[in-house]
Design a protein around this motif. Sequence first.
Motif, mmCIF file in Angstrom:
data_model
loop_
_atom_site.group_PDB
_atom_site.id
_atom_site.type_symbol
_atom_site.label_atom_id
_atom_site.label_comp_id
_atom_site.label_asym_id
_atom_site.label_seq_id
_atom_site.Cartn_x
_atom_site.Cartn_y
_atom_site.Cartn_z
ATOM 1 N N TYR A 55 15.550 -20.246 -14.271
ATOM 2 C CA TYR A 55 14.315 -20.989 -14.026
ATOM 3 C C TYR A 55 14.232 -22.212 -14.933
ATOM 4 C CZ TYR A 55 9.402 -22.236 -13.877
ATOM 5 O OH TYR A 55 8.236 -22.943 -13.751
ATOM 6 N N LEU A 56 14.519 -22.025 -16.214
ATOM 7 C CA LEU A 56 14.453 -23.147 -17.158
ATOM 8 C C LEU A 56 15.488 -24.216 -16.835
ATOM 9 C CD1 LEU A 56 13.768 -21.326 -20.538
ATOM 10 C CD2 LEU A 56 12.229 -22.822 -19.266
ATOM 11 N N ALA A 57 16.676 -23.807 -16.427
ATOM 12 C CA ALA A 57 17.705 -24.781 -16.057
ATOM 13 C C ALA A 57 17.255 -25.603 -14.847
ATOM 14 C CB ALA A 57 19.023 -24.067 -15.761
ATOM 15 N N ALA A 58 16.675 -24.934 -13.861
ATOM 16 C CA ALA A 58 16.187 -25.641 -12.670
ATOM 17 C C ALA A 58 15.026 -26.562 -13.031
ATOM 18 C CB ALA A 58 15.752 -24.637 -11.603
ATOM 19 N N PHE A 59 14.129 -26.096 -13.881
ATOM 20 C CA PHE A 59 12.993 -26.910 -14.308
ATOM 21 C C PHE A 59 13.469 -28.164 -15.033
ATOM 22 C CE2 PHE A 59 9.958 -28.243 -17.507
ATOM 23 C CZ PHE A 59 8.798 -28.384 -16.760
ATOM 24 N N ARG A 60 14.401 -27.990 -15.959
ATOM 25 C CA ARG A 60 14.916 -29.137 -16.721
ATOM 26 C C ARG A 60 15.620 -30.140 -15.801
ATOM 27 N NH1 ARG A 60 16.593 -24.914 -20.941
ATOM 28 N NH2 ARG A 60 14.902 -25.072 -22.459
ATOM 29 N N ALA A 61 16.397 -29.637 -14.860
ATOM 30 C CA ALA A 61 17.106 -30.522 -13.929
ATOM 31 C C ALA A 61 16.119 -31.327 -13.089
ATOM 32 C CB ALA A 61 18.030 -29.708 -13.028
ATOM 33 N N ASN A 62 15.084 -30.674 -12.571
ATOM 34 C CA ASN A 62 14.080 -31.376 -11.771
ATOM 35 C C ASN A 62 13.305 -32.378 -12.608
ATOM 36 O OD1 ASN A 62 14.687 -30.126 -9.356
ATOM 37 N ND2 ASN A 62 13.278 -28.441 -9.724
ATOM 38 N N PHE A 63 12.974 -32.023 -13.826
ATOM 39 C CA PHE A 63 12.239 -32.929 -14.710
ATOM 40 C C PHE A 63 13.087 -34.147 -15.056
ATOM 41 C CE2 PHE A 63 10.302 -34.165 -18.804
ATOM 42 C CZ PHE A 63 9.000 -34.356 -18.365
ATOM 43 N N LYS A 64 14.376 -33.918 -15.294
ATOM 44 C CA LYS A 64 15.285 -35.029 -15.592
ATOM 45 C C LYS A 64 15.369 -35.974 -14.400
ATOM 46 C CE LYS A 64 19.921 -36.101 -17.302
ATOM 47 N NZ LYS A 64 19.851 -37.424 -16.803
ATOM 48 N N LYS A 65 15.429 -35.425 -13.182
ATOM 49 C CA LYS A 65 15.454 -36.267 -11.981
ATOM 50 C C LYS A 65 14.199 -37.123 -11.897
ATOM 51 C CE LYS A 65 18.254 -33.376 -8.950
ATOM 52 N NZ LYS A 65 18.243 -32.566 -7.716
ATOM 53 N N GLN A 66 13.054 -36.533 -12.201
ATOM 54 C CA GLN A 66 11.806 -37.289 -12.176
ATOM 55 C C GLN A 66 11.849 -38.427 -13.187
ATOM 56 O OE1 GLN A 66 8.802 -34.288 -12.849
ATOM 57 N NE2 GLN A 66 8.212 -34.341 -10.692
ATOM 58 N N LEU A 67 12.316 -38.138 -14.380
ATOM 59 C CA LEU A 67 12.384 -39.167 -15.416
ATOM 60 C C LEU A 67 13.378 -40.262 -15.047
ATOM 61 C CD1 LEU A 67 12.250 -37.050 -18.695
ATOM 62 C CD2 LEU A 67 10.420 -38.420 -17.678
ATOM 63 N N ASP A 68 14.481 -39.875 -14.437
ATOM 64 C CA ASP A 68 15.494 -40.857 -14.046
ATOM 65 C C ASP A 68 15.002 -41.782 -12.933
ATOM 66 O OD1 ASP A 68 17.258 -39.876 -15.916
ATOM 67 O OD2 ASP A 68 18.384 -38.647 -14.493
ATOM 68 N N ASN A 69 14.037 -41.313 -12.146
ATOM 69 C CA ASN A 69 13.520 -42.117 -11.039
ATOM 70 C C ASN A 69 12.378 -43.039 -11.432
ATOM 71 O OD1 ASN A 69 15.309 -41.245 -9.056
ATOM 72 N ND2 ASN A 69 14.094 -39.421 -8.657
ATOM 73 N N ILE A 70 11.968 -43.000 -12.666
ATOM 74 C CA ILE A 70 10.878 -43.864 -13.122
ATOM 75 C C ILE A 70 11.420 -45.262 -13.330
ATOM 76 C CG2 ILE A 70 9.285 -44.359 -15.013
ATOM 77 C CD1 ILE A 70 9.041 -41.348 -15.445
ATOM 78 N N GLU A 71 10.703 -46.213 -12.743
ATOM 79 C CA GLU A 71 11.074 -47.618 -12.921
ATOM 80 C C GLU A 71 9.899 -48.344 -13.578
ATOM 81 O OE1 GLU A 71 12.540 -49.725 -9.555
ATOM 82 O OE2 GLU A 71 13.632 -47.981 -8.822
ATOM 83 N N PHE A 72 10.215 -49.156 -14.560
ATOM 84 C CA PHE A 72 9.202 -49.969 -15.203
ATOM 85 C C PHE A 72 9.075 -51.270 -14.424
ATOM 86 C CE2 PHE A 72 10.746 -47.210 -18.575
ATOM 87 C CZ PHE A 72 9.561 -46.707 -19.072
ATOM 88 N N THR A 73 7.860 -51.603 -14.071
ATOM 89 C CA THR A 73 7.654 -52.800 -13.245
ATOM 90 C C THR A 73 6.972 -53.924 -14.016
ATOM 91 O OG1 THR A 73 5.570 -51.898 -12.428
ATOM 92 C CG2 THR A 73 7.551 -51.479 -11.112
ATOM 93 N N ASP A 74 6.456 -53.669 -15.185
ATOM 94 C CA ASP A 74 5.818 -54.734 -15.964
ATOM 95 C C ASP A 74 6.851 -55.676 -16.535
ATOM 96 O OD1 ASP A 74 3.398 -53.591 -15.493
ATOM 97 O OD2 ASP A 74 3.252 -52.602 -17.441
ATOM 98 N N GLU A 75 6.577 -56.940 -16.385
ATOM 99 C CA GLU A 75 7.481 -57.931 -16.976
ATOM 100 C C GLU A 75 7.099 -58.155 -18.416
ATOM 101 O OE1 GLU A 75 7.741 -61.530 -14.761
ATOM 102 O OE2 GLU A 75 7.826 -60.483 -12.864
ATOM 103 N N LYS A 76 8.088 -58.380 -19.243
ATOM 104 C CA LYS A 76 7.815 -58.678 -20.641
ATOM 105 C C LYS A 76 7.218 -60.050 -20.749
ATOM 106 C CE LYS A 76 11.272 -55.696 -22.670
ATOM 107 N NZ LYS A 76 12.375 -55.576 -23.588
ATOM 108 N N LYS A 77 6.235 -60.231 -21.600
ATOM 109 C CA LYS A 77 5.570 -61.517 -21.783
ATOM 110 C C LYS A 77 6.071 -62.242 -23.004
ATOM 111 C CE LYS A 77 1.452 -60.127 -19.382
ATOM 112 N NZ LYS A 77 0.033 -59.974 -19.410
#
Length: 59
Positions: free
Chosen positions: A37-59
């Motif tokens: 269960y923990l291995a599956a949870f960690r894998a899914n959480f990592k996928k979520q984190l890997d799919n995060i894209e930052f869209t704010d441009e640096k000023k």
Amino acid sequence: MIETKRLARINELAKIAKERALTDAELAERDILRKEYLAAFRANFKKQLDNIEFTDEKK
């Protein structure tokens, strides 16, 4: 993700543990299921984190 049957078994073992002491076989099974269960949870959480894209441009 982990199978519904396995998740149900984890919950069943947790309920049994509240009522009485688990046998050695049940303890071993619970540990294996928890690790899966923990291995599956960690894998899914990592996928979520890997799919995060930052869209704010640096000023």
